[in-house]
Motif scaffolding. Structure first.
Motif, PDB file in Angstrom:
ATOM      1  N   LEU A  49       3.337  10.154  25.813  1.00 63.64           N
ATOM      2  CA  LEU A  49       2.655  11.432  25.668  1.00 63.64           C
ATOM      3  C   LEU A  49       1.323  11.247  24.937  1.00 63.64           C
ATOM      4  O   LEU A  49       0.290  11.775  25.360  1.00 63.64           O
ATOM      5  CB  LEU A  49       3.549  12.424  24.921  1.00 63.64           C
ATOM      6  CG  LEU A  49       2.965  13.797  24.629  1.00 63.64           C
ATOM      7  CD1 LEU A  49       2.549  14.513  25.908  1.00 63.64           C
ATOM      8  CD2 LEU A  49       3.969  14.631  23.839  1.00 63.64           C
ATOM      9  N   TYR A  50       1.357  10.479  23.877  1.00 69.03           N
ATOM     10  CA  TYR A  50       0.134  10.185  23.123  1.00 69.03           C
ATOM     11  C   TYR A  50      -0.908   9.510  24.028  1.00 69.03           C
ATOM     12  O   TYR A  50      -2.088   9.876  24.007  1.00 69.03           O
ATOM     13  CB  TYR A  50       0.465   9.295  21.922  1.00 69.03           C
ATOM     14  CG  TYR A  50      -0.747   8.691  21.274  1.00 69.03           C
ATOM     15  CD1 TYR A  50      -1.574   9.452  20.453  1.00 69.03           C
ATOM     16  CD2 TYR A  50      -1.073   7.350  21.486  1.00 69.03           C
ATOM     17  CE1 TYR A  50      -2.698   8.898  19.857  1.00 69.03           C
ATOM     18  CE2 TYR A  50      -2.192   6.787  20.895  1.00 69.03           C
ATOM     19  CZ  TYR A  50      -2.999   7.556  20.085  1.00 69.03           C
ATOM     20  OH  TYR A  50      -4.112   6.998  19.511  1.00 69.03           O
ATOM     21  N   GLN A  51      -0.488   8.541  24.831  1.00 70.02           N
ATOM     22  CA  GLN A  51      -1.405   7.834  25.731  1.00 70.02           C
ATOM     23  C   GLN A  51      -1.991   8.784  26.782  1.00 70.02           C
ATOM     24  O   GLN A  51      -3.172   8.680  27.121  1.00 70.02           O
ATOM     25  CB  GLN A  51      -0.691   6.665  26.424  1.00 70.02           C
ATOM     26  CG  GLN A  51      -0.233   5.579  25.480  1.00 70.02           C
ATOM     27  CD  GLN A  51      -1.392   4.726  24.976  1.00 70.02           C
ATOM     28  OE1 GLN A  51      -2.513   5.163  24.779  1.00 70.02           O
ATOM     29  NE2 GLN A  51      -1.090   3.461  24.757  1.00 70.02           N
ATOM     30  N   CYS A  52      -1.171   9.695  27.285  1.00 64.86           N
ATOM     31  CA  CYS A  52      -1.672  10.674  28.267  1.00 64.86           C
ATOM     32  C   CYS A  52      -2.762  11.543  27.671  1.00 64.86           C
ATOM     33  O   CYS A  52      -3.786  11.794  28.309  1.00 64.86           O
ATOM     34  CB  CYS A  52      -0.526  11.557  28.763  1.00 64.86           C
ATOM     35  SG  CYS A  52       0.563  10.755  29.932  1.00 64.86           S
ATOM     36  N   VAL A  53      -2.538  11.986  26.458  1.00 63.69           N
ATOM     37  CA  VAL A  53      -3.532  12.834  25.788  1.00 63.69           C
ATOM     38  C   VAL A  53      -4.775  12.013  25.455  1.00 63.69           C
ATOM     39  O   VAL A  53      -5.907  12.439  25.706  1.00 63.69           O
ATOM     40  CB  VAL A  53      -2.928  13.487  24.522  1.00 63.69           C
ATOM     41  CG1 VAL A  53      -3.995  14.195  23.708  1.00 63.69           C
ATOM     42  CG2 VAL A  53      -1.806  14.435  24.909  1.00 63.69           C
ATOM     43  N   LYS A  54      -4.572  10.823  24.917  1.00 65.82           N
ATOM     44  CA  LYS A  54      -5.687   9.967  24.513  1.00 65.82           C
ATOM     45  C   LYS A  54      -6.608   9.629  25.683  1.00 65.82           C
ATOM     46  O   LYS A  54      -7.836   9.646  25.544  1.00 65.82           O
ATOM     47  CB  LYS A  54      -5.134   8.676  23.899  1.00 65.82           C
ATOM     48  CG  LYS A  54      -6.201   7.702  23.437  1.00 65.82           C
ATOM     49  CD  LYS A  54      -5.569   6.465  22.827  1.00 65.82           C
ATOM     50  CE  LYS A  54      -6.632   5.453  22.421  1.00 65.82           C
ATOM     51  NZ  LYS A  54      -6.013   4.247  21.828  1.00 65.82           N
ATOM     52  N   TYR A  55      -6.036   9.311  26.839  1.00 64.96           N
ATOM     53  CA  TYR A  55      -6.842   8.889  27.982  1.00 64.96           C
ATOM     54  C   TYR A  55      -7.099   9.998  28.996  1.00 64.96           C
ATOM     55  O   TYR A  55      -7.698   9.750  30.043  1.00 64.96           O
ATOM     56  CB  TYR A  55      -6.192   7.678  28.659  1.00 64.96           C
ATOM     57  CG  TYR A  55      -6.204   6.468  27.751  1.00 64.96           C
ATOM     58  CD1 TYR A  55      -7.393   5.820  27.435  1.00 64.96           C
ATOM     59  CD2 TYR A  55      -5.028   6.000  27.181  1.00 64.96           C
ATOM     60  CE1 TYR A  55      -7.410   4.726  26.593  1.00 64.96           C
ATOM     61  CE2 TYR A  55      -5.037   4.901  26.327  1.00 64.96           C
ATOM     62  CZ  TYR A  55      -6.231   4.271  26.048  1.00 64.96           C
ATOM     63  OH  TYR A  55      -6.248   3.186  25.193  1.00 64.96           O
ATOM     64  N   GLY A  56      -6.654  11.192  28.706  1.00 65.40           N
ATOM     65  CA  GLY A  56      -6.965  12.332  29.564  1.00 65.40           C
ATOM     66  C   GLY A  56      -6.279  12.316  30.919  1.00 65.40           C
ATOM     67  O   GLY A  56      -6.852  12.785  31.905  1.00 65.40           O
TER      68      GLY A  56
END
Length: 160
Positions: A49-56
């Motif tokens: 989830l963090y990676q999805c938010v971080k990389y859009g």
């Protein structure tokens, strides 16, 4: 000094049989090993989830990770308490997550634009229907069949 009857022994009400394998390990967890094993679902899901938010990445992928984290949390709560309400928090997110995974796995033509909105509504209709029927009949076999159907549909998407 611990109470002789932990809360999960005297107030257990679930609709599926459970093993007594780990009931003696910790006072606060009915099934200790099943409880802590959910860390392997919860933590990686939060990282995704963090990676999805971080990389859009697209919202649907963030939603998939968030729903999988909810499965891990719900399963933690259920195996810790063995209560019916927590069983719902374990099982119902599994149905919603399977539907979200199906939506994420579809070709872009089915997951974007007007067709994507219709597909998203269809993917939401299935778990909502399952939720209402399961809450009214409280039949574990019904849940298991509905979950198997959702997972088998997901499996069919990847067959060549």
């Amino acid at each position: 000094h611990p109470h002789p009857h932990p809360h999960w022994v005297t107030h257990t009400h679930t609709h599926t049989p459970h093993s007594c394998l780990s009931m003696q390990v910790f006072f606060w967890a009915a099934e200790f090993y099943n409880t802590i094993s959910n860390i392997a679902i919860f933590i990686p899901s939060l990282f995704g989830l963090y990676q999805c938010v971080k990389y859009g990445f697209e919202f649907r992928f963030a939603l998939a990770y968030a729903s999988l984290a909810l499965v891990g949390f719900g399963s933690w709560m259920f195996h810790m308490t063995l209560r019916w309400q927590m069983q719902l928090l374990d099982e119902l997110p599994m149905i919603y997550t399977a539907a979200i995974f199906v939506f994420c796995s579809l070709d872009e033509q089915w997951s974007t634009g007007p067709r994507g909105k219709a597909t998203a509504l269809a993917m939401l209709a299935y778990p909502v229907m399952v939720t209402f029927v399961y809450l009214s009949n409280e039949n574990a076999l019904f849940f298991q069949l509905c979950y198997a159907l959702a997972v088998s549909f997901l499996d069919d998407l990847f067959k060549c």
